[in-house]
Design a protein around this motif. Structure first.
Motif, short mmCIF file in Angstrom:
data_model
loop_
_atom_site.label_atom_id
_atom_site.label_comp_id
_atom_site.label_asym_id
_atom_site.label_seq_id
_atom_site.Cartn_x
_atom_site.Cartn_y
_atom_site.Cartn_z
N GLU A 57 0.72 -1.23 -0.02
CA GLU A 57 -0.03 0.10 -0.05
C GLU A 57 0.86 1.28 -0.17
O GLU A 57 1.88 1.30 0.56
CB GLU A 57 -0.83 -0.02 1.19
N GLY A 58 0.49 2.22 -0.66
CA GLY A 58 1.40 3.60 -0.91
C GLY A 58 1.11 4.53 0.38
O GLY A 58 1.72 5.36 0.38
N MET A 59 -0.11 4.03 1.28
CA MET A 59 -0.30 5.06 2.31
C MET A 59 -0.93 4.28 3.10
O MET A 59 -1.81 3.59 3.02
CB MET A 59 -1.37 6.18 1.49
N ALA A 60 -1.15 4.56 4.32
CA ALA A 60 -1.93 4.03 5.48
C ALA A 60 -3.29 4.14 5.33
O ALA A 60 -3.87 5.21 4.89
CB ALA A 60 -1.50 4.72 6.92
N GLU A 61 -4.01 2.96 5.69
CA GLU A 61 -5.70 3.08 5.54
C GLU A 61 -6.25 4.22 6.23
O GLU A 61 -6.91 4.94 5.63
CB GLU A 61 -5.95 1.73 5.86
N ALA A 62 -5.66 4.71 7.32
CA ALA A 62 -6.34 5.77 8.19
C ALA A 62 -6.18 6.95 7.45
O ALA A 62 -7.15 7.68 7.47
CB ALA A 62 -5.63 5.42 9.76
N LEU A 63 -4.89 7.39 6.86
CA LEU A 63 -4.85 8.27 6.32
C LEU A 63 -5.72 8.59 4.98
O LEU A 63 -6.18 9.44 4.70
CB LEU A 63 -3.37 8.64 5.86
N VAL A 64 -5.87 7.36 4.22
CA VAL A 64 -6.83 7.56 3.06
C VAL A 64 -8.05 7.90 3.72
O VAL A 64 -8.92 8.45 2.80
CB VAL A 64 -6.50 6.01 2.37
N ILE A 65 -8.52 7.06 4.47
CA ILE A 65 -10.16 7.34 5.16
C ILE A 65 -10.04 8.80 5.44
O ILE A 65 -11.00 9.48 5.03
CB ILE A 65 -10.17 6.52 6.27
N LYS A 66 -9.07 9.27 6.23
CA LYS A 66 -9.25 10.76 6.70
C LYS A 66 -9.42 11.51 5.29
O LYS A 66 -10.39 12.47 5.25
CB LYS A 66 -8.04 11.14 7.47
N ARG A 67 -8.32 11.63 4.50
CA ARG A 67 -8.38 12.33 3.20
C ARG A 67 -9.97 12.27 2.40
O ARG A 67 -10.24 13.21 2.09
CB ARG A 67 -7.30 11.62 2.26
N GLU A 68 -10.32 10.92 2.52
CA GLU A 68 -11.55 10.94 1.66
C GLU A 68 -12.97 11.35 2.48
O GLU A 68 -13.87 11.97 1.73
CB GLU A 68 -11.93 9.39 1.32
N LEU A 69 -12.86 11.23 3.96
CA LEU A 69 -13.94 11.98 4.44
C LEU A 69 -13.93 13.44 4.61
O LEU A 69 -14.78 13.93 4.32
CB LEU A 69 -13.57 11.57 5.99
N ALA A 83 -3.17 4.91 12.73
CA ALA A 83 -2.61 4.79 11.65
C ALA A 83 -1.30 3.50 11.92
O ALA A 83 -0.74 3.30 10.86
CB ALA A 83 -1.97 5.76 10.77
N ALA A 84 -1.47 2.74 12.64
CA ALA A 84 -0.63 1.72 12.96
C ALA A 84 -1.17 0.14 13.15
O ALA A 84 -0.19 -0.77 12.79
CB ALA A 84 0.21 2.00 14.35
N SER A 85 -2.54 0.20 13.06
CA SER A 85 -3.14 -1.32 13.32
C SER A 85 -2.80 -2.13 12.11
O SER A 85 -2.90 -1.60 10.88
CB SER A 85 -4.39 -0.91 13.86
N THR A 86 -3.05 -3.43 12.31
CA THR A 86 -2.88 -4.45 11.16
C THR A 86 -4.05 -5.46 11.41
O THR A 86 -3.88 -6.45 10.51
CB THR A 86 -1.33 -5.25 11.26
N SER A 87 -5.18 -5.52 12.35
CA SER A 87 -6.08 -6.34 12.41
C SER A 87 -7.08 -5.66 13.06
O SER A 87 -6.99 -4.34 13.46
CB SER A 87 -5.52 -7.55 13.40
N THR A 88 -8.28 -6.41 13.20
CA THR A 88 -9.35 -5.78 13.66
C THR A 88 -9.26 -5.66 15.26
O THR A 88 -9.65 -4.45 15.85
CB THR A 88 -10.72 -6.77 13.52
N TYR A 89 -8.63 -6.52 15.91
CA TYR A 89 -8.42 -6.48 17.28
C TYR A 89 -7.43 -5.20 17.38
O TYR A 89 -7.93 -4.36 18.53
CB TYR A 89 -7.55 -7.60 17.80
N GLU A 90 -6.35 -4.97 16.64
CA GLU A 90 -5.54 -3.59 16.86
C GLU A 90 -6.14 -2.47 16.48
O GLU A 90 -6.07 -1.38 17.09
CB GLU A 90 -4.34 -4.01 15.87
N ASN A 91 -7.08 -2.55 15.58
CA ASN A 91 -8.05 -1.26 15.27
C ASN A 91 -8.84 -0.85 16.67
O ASN A 91 -8.51 0.56 16.75
CB ASN A 91 -9.01 -1.63 14.29
N PHE A 92 -9.27 -1.52 17.49
CA PHE A 92 -9.62 -1.33 18.84
C PHE A 92 -8.62 -0.84 19.65
O PHE A 92 -8.87 0.19 20.32
CB PHE A 92 -10.82 -2.36 19.25
#
Length: 166
Positions: A57-69, A83-92
């Motif tokens: 991936e060229g960018m962290a998923e969280a940063l893409v979400i923020k930009r798109e929101l 912007a560091a998590s790699t799993s559902t558990y880590e998301n929380f």
């Protein structure tokens, strides 16, 4: 019957998903669209964008979400980033510093993933949840449904280890 999200919870946790280069995958785009629409309906809620950057991936998923929101009209001040998590558990877990002390969250993920995400929230964090169901693109749904069944096995095994740790 499941409680429909109604703005009760202060935070909306948007779970990360695949990013193609720096663009959201269709699955992630659906999550973003659902979250943005909810944010427009309930201007008092704050959003937590989660997800790290995978090796492809060229960018962290969280940063893409923020930009798109933001592109969809959500004020930057309402968006928190993990912007560091790699799993559902880590998301929380890694966003806990943001939502800690809250009795519950609204979870945003694709329809196939809602049940397990809510289970993680309840088992590991004692959270009440409601959920926004984003559609899963038909082209990838069979793959995700199979993957999700395997993830339940992993969740069960990890939870048993976690629960019974010395």
């Amino acid at each position: 019957m499941l409680k429909q999200p109604d703005g009760t919870y202060r935070y909306v946790l948007i779970l990360g998903a695949k990013v193609n280069g720096i663009k959201p995958s269709k699955a992630l785009r659906h999550r973003i669209e659902v979250a943005a629409a909810y944010a427009a309906r309930f201007p008092h809620v704050e959003l937590i964008a989660t997800g790290g950057q995978g090796p492809d991936e060229g960018m962290a998923e969280a940063l893409v979400i923020k930009r798109e929101l933001i592109a969809r009209g959500v004020s930057e001040e309402r968006i928190h980033v993990e912007a560091a998590s790699t799993s559902t558990y880590e998301n929380f877990l890694l966003s806990r510093v943001i939502w800690d002390g809250e009795p519950g969250l609204t979870v945003v993920t694709n329809d196939f993933h809602v049940r397990r995400a809510r289970l993680v929230a309840r088992l590991y964090f004692g959270l009440k949840t409601d959920a926004l169901y984003a559609l899963t693109p038909a082209s990838v749904k069979p793959k995700y449904v199979i993957r999700e069944q395997l993830a339940y096995i992993k969740l069960f095994l990890n939870y048993m280890r976690w629960k019974w740790r010395p």
